[in-house]
Design a protein around this motif. Structure first.
Motif, PDB file in Angstrom:
ATOM      1  N   ALA A   1       0.832  -1.207   0.000  1.00 41.50           N
ATOM      2  CA  ALA A   1       0.000   0.000   0.000  1.00 41.50           C
ATOM      3  C   ALA A   1       0.864   1.254   0.000  1.00 41.50           C
ATOM      4  CB  ALA A   1      -0.931  -0.010   1.205  1.00 41.50           C
ATOM      5  N   ALA A   2       1.965   1.227   0.734  1.00 37.90           N
ATOM      6  CA  ALA A   2       2.864   2.385   0.768  1.00 37.90           C
ATOM      7  C   ALA A   2       3.514   2.601  -0.596  1.00 37.90           C
ATOM      8  CB  ALA A   2       3.927   2.199   1.838  1.00 37.90           C
ATOM      9  N   ALA A   3       3.902   1.509  -1.258  1.00 35.53           N
ATOM     10  CA  ALA A   3       4.506   1.628  -2.588  1.00 35.53           C
ATOM     11  C   ALA A   3       3.496   2.160  -3.590  1.00 35.53           C
ATOM     12  CB  ALA A   3       5.043   0.281  -3.045  1.00 35.53           C
ATOM     13  N   LEU A   4       2.264   1.691  -3.507  1.00 36.93           N
ATOM     14  CA  LEU A   4       1.212   2.160  -4.409  1.00 36.93           C
ATOM     15  C   LEU A   4       0.894   3.634  -4.160  1.00 36.93           C
ATOM     16  CD1 LEU A   4      -0.732   1.321  -6.641  1.00 36.93           C
ATOM     17  CD2 LEU A   4      -2.378   0.725  -4.873  1.00 36.93           C
ATOM     18  N   THR A   5       0.855   4.033  -2.914  1.00 40.11           N
ATOM     19  CA  THR A   5       0.613   5.433  -2.581  1.00 40.11           C
ATOM     20  C   THR A   5       1.745   6.317  -3.093  1.00 40.11           C
ATOM     21  OG1 THR A   5      -0.595   4.771  -0.604  1.00 40.11           O
ATOM     22  CG2 THR A   5       0.198   7.047  -0.685  1.00 40.11           C
ATOM     23  N   TYR A   6       2.979   5.863  -2.884  1.00 39.48           N
ATOM     24  CA  TYR A   6       4.130   6.627  -3.383  1.00 39.48           C
ATOM     25  C   TYR A   6       4.063   6.782  -4.897  1.00 39.48           C
ATOM     26  CZ  TYR A   6       8.804   7.699  -4.973  1.00 39.48           C
ATOM     27  OH  TYR A   6       9.868   8.260  -5.620  1.00 39.48           O
ATOM     28  N   LEU A   7       3.821   5.680  -5.603  1.00 36.00           N
ATOM     29  CA  LEU A   7       3.764   5.747  -7.068  1.00 36.00           C
ATOM     30  C   LEU A   7       2.617   6.635  -7.546  1.00 36.00           C
ATOM     31  CD1 LEU A   7       4.563   2.062  -8.058  1.00 36.00           C
ATOM     32  CD2 LEU A   7       6.003   4.068  -8.393  1.00 36.00           C
ATOM     33  N   GLY A   8       1.495   6.583  -6.864  1.00 32.96           N
ATOM     34  CA  GLY A   8       0.348   7.392  -7.281  1.00 32.96           C
ATOM     35  C   GLY A   8       0.521   8.860  -7.003  1.00 32.96           C
ATOM     36  N   VAL A   9       1.036   9.182  -5.819  1.00 32.11           N
ATOM     37  CA  VAL A   9       1.131  10.591  -5.431  1.00 32.11           C
ATOM     38  C   VAL A   9       2.377  11.247  -6.019  1.00 32.11           C
ATOM     39  CG1 VAL A   9       1.401  12.159  -3.461  1.00 32.11           C
ATOM     40  CG2 VAL A   9      -0.196  10.248  -3.335  1.00 32.11           C
ATOM     41  N   PHE A  10       3.545  10.687  -5.754  1.00 32.81           N
ATOM     42  CA  PHE A  10       4.780  11.356  -6.142  1.00 32.81           C
ATOM     43  C   PHE A  10       5.158  11.105  -7.601  1.00 32.81           C
ATOM     44  CE2 PHE A  10       5.172  10.932  -1.529  1.00 32.81           C
ATOM     45  CZ  PHE A  10       5.337  12.260  -1.208  1.00 32.81           C
ATOM     46  N   ALA A  11       5.194   9.855  -7.992  1.00 35.38           N
ATOM     47  CA  ALA A  11       5.662   9.544  -9.339  1.00 35.38           C
ATOM     48  C   ALA A  11       4.657   9.986 -10.402  1.00 35.38           C
ATOM     49  CB  ALA A  11       5.944   8.054  -9.463  1.00 35.38           C
ATOM     50  N   THR A  12       3.394   9.703 -10.201  1.00 32.97           N
ATOM     51  CA  THR A  12       2.411  10.026 -11.231  1.00 32.97           C
ATOM     52  C   THR A  12       1.937  11.477 -11.128  1.00 32.97           C
ATOM     53  OG1 THR A  12       1.685   7.724 -11.239  1.00 32.97           O
ATOM     54  CG2 THR A  12       0.218   9.341 -12.245  1.00 32.97           C
ATOM     55  N   ALA A  13       1.351  11.844  -9.997  1.00 33.17           N
ATOM     56  CA  ALA A  13       0.811  13.198  -9.856  1.00 33.17           C
ATOM     57  C   ALA A  13       1.927  14.238  -9.877  1.00 33.17           C
ATOM     58  CB  ALA A  13      -0.001  13.308  -8.573  1.00 33.17           C
ATOM     59  N   GLY A  14       2.992  13.998  -9.154  1.00 37.95           N
ATOM     60  CA  GLY A  14       4.113  14.939  -9.139  1.00 37.95           C
ATOM     61  C   GLY A  14       4.781  15.045 -10.505  1.00 37.95           C
ATOM     62  N   GLY A  15       4.933  13.926 -11.160  1.00 36.91           N
ATOM     63  CA  GLY A  15       5.538  13.929 -12.491  1.00 36.91           C
ATOM     64  C   GLY A  15       4.712  14.710 -13.500  1.00 36.91           C
ATOM     65  N   PHE A  16       3.403  14.494 -13.504  1.00 41.95           N
ATOM     66  CA  PHE A  16       2.540  15.221 -14.439  1.00 41.95           C
ATOM     67  C   PHE A  16       2.467  16.709 -14.085  1.00 41.95           C
ATOM     68  CE2 PHE A  16       0.863  11.121 -15.914  1.00 41.95           C
ATOM     69  CZ  PHE A  16       0.901  11.371 -17.277  1.00 41.95           C
ATOM     70  N   LEU A  17       2.442  17.031 -12.822  1.00 43.18           N
ATOM     71  CA  LEU A  17       2.440  18.436 -12.414  1.00 43.18           C
ATOM     72  C   LEU A  17       3.712  19.132 -12.895  1.00 43.18           C
ATOM     73  CD1 LEU A  17       1.061  20.716 -10.797  1.00 43.18           C
ATOM     74  CD2 LEU A  17       2.337  19.904  -8.810  1.00 43.18           C
ATOM     75  N   LEU A  18       4.841  18.496 -12.699  1.00 43.51           N
ATOM     76  CA  LEU A  18       6.109  19.045 -13.166  1.00 43.51           C
ATOM     77  C   LEU A  18       6.134  19.142 -14.692  1.00 43.51           C
ATOM     78  CD1 LEU A  18       8.985  20.000 -12.502  1.00 43.51           C
ATOM     79  CD2 LEU A  18       9.686  17.614 -12.607  1.00 43.51           C
ATOM     80  N   TYR A  19       5.634  18.099 -15.368  1.00 44.62           N
ATOM     81  CA  TYR A  19       5.613  18.080 -16.833  1.00 44.62           C
ATOM     82  C   TYR A  19       4.791  19.237 -17.391  1.00 44.62           C
ATOM     83  CZ  TYR A  19       4.531  16.551 -21.558  1.00 44.62           C
ATOM     84  OH  TYR A  19       4.360  16.504 -22.922  1.00 44.62           O
ATOM     85  N   PHE A  20       3.588  19.441 -16.888  1.00 46.82           N
ATOM     86  CA  PHE A  20       2.736  20.500 -17.422  1.00 46.82           C
ATOM     87  C   PHE A  20       3.214  21.896 -17.021  1.00 46.82           C
ATOM     88  CE2 PHE A  20      -0.271  16.945 -17.939  1.00 46.82           C
ATOM     89  CZ  PHE A  20      -0.471  17.087 -19.306  1.00 46.82           C
ATOM     90  N   THR A  21       3.871  22.013 -15.878  1.00 47.31           N
ATOM     91  CA  THR A  21       4.468  23.294 -15.504  1.00 47.31           C
ATOM     92  C   THR A  21       5.600  23.648 -16.461  1.00 47.31           C
ATOM     93  OG1 THR A  21       3.916  22.919 -13.189  1.00 47.31           O
ATOM     94  CG2 THR A  21       5.608  24.571 -13.652  1.00 47.31           C
ATOM     95  N   LEU A  22       6.469  22.675 -16.744  1.00 44.59           N
ATOM     96  CA  LEU A  22       7.561  22.919 -17.690  1.00 44.59           C
ATOM     97  C   LEU A  22       7.042  23.122 -19.110  1.00 44.59           C
ATOM     98  CD1 LEU A  22      10.227  20.380 -16.415  1.00 44.59           C
ATOM     99  CD2 LEU A  22      10.289  22.871 -16.270  1.00 44.59           C
ATOM    100  N   LEU A  23       5.975  22.424 -19.472  1.00 47.41           N
ATOM    101  CA  LEU A  23       5.375  22.584 -20.796  1.00 47.41           C
ATOM    102  C   LEU A  23       4.904  24.017 -21.006  1.00 47.41           C
ATOM    103  CD1 LEU A  23       4.441  21.207 -23.422  1.00 47.41           C
ATOM    104  CD2 LEU A  23       2.297  20.707 -22.276  1.00 47.41           C
ATOM    105  N   GLU A  24       4.298  24.590 -19.983  1.00 50.26           N
ATOM    106  CA  GLU A  24       3.831  25.972 -20.066  1.00 50.26           C
ATOM    107  C   GLU A  24       4.997  26.955 -20.147  1.00 50.26           C
ATOM    108  OE1 GLU A  24       1.329  29.145 -17.344  1.00 50.26           O
ATOM    109  OE2 GLU A  24       1.140  27.017 -16.945  1.00 50.26           O
TER     110      GLU A  24
END
Length: 121
Positions: free
Chosen positions: A2-25
């Motif tokens: 559950a901790a690994a799934l939470t980490y992947l969902g919050v940091f890797a996926t959400a954080g990655g997309f947030l960073l990606y779209f910020t840099l895209l702009e």
């Protein structure tokens, strides 16, 4: 699990997309897409450092091609940067009487002897 799934969902996926779209702009789609070409370089360096894999001359040549590709995609900003550093001496100097500075460039003005003002006019 559950901790690994939470980490992947919050940091890797959400954080990655947030960073990606910020840099895209901020930098644009062309520069963001260039990150895909940096992946082999990072993977090779980590493979050599952590796993002891060898780096061949063909790999180094491939890295050089990637760097040249980055430079060609960003040739206008690089050209502006080199021009800005070479024009700093012109930018700091005082202008002559028949010169004008427009957007950092210095131009000589043409004077007509019949219409130009003389000292004391």
């Amino acid at each position: 699990a559950a901790a690994a799934l939470t980490y992947l969902g919050v940091f890797a996926t959400a954080g990655g997309f947030l960073l990606y779209f910020t840099l895209l702009e901020r930098t644009g789609a062309t520069n963001i897409s260039l990150i895909n070409y940096a992946t082999p370089i990072v993977a090779t360096v980590f493979g050599a450092a952590l796993l002891g894999e060898g780096i061949t001359m063909a790999t180094v040549a491939g890295f050089a091609l990637i760097v040249v590709g980055f430079a060609l995609c960003n040739i206008r900003p690089l050209w502006r940067l080199t021009q800005a550093t070479s024009n700093t001496a012109d930018h700091d100097r005082l202008l002559e009487r028949d010169e004008v500075r427009i957007q950092g460039n210095v131009y000589k003005t043409e004077t007509d002897s019949q219409t130009s003002l003389q000292p004391g006019d």
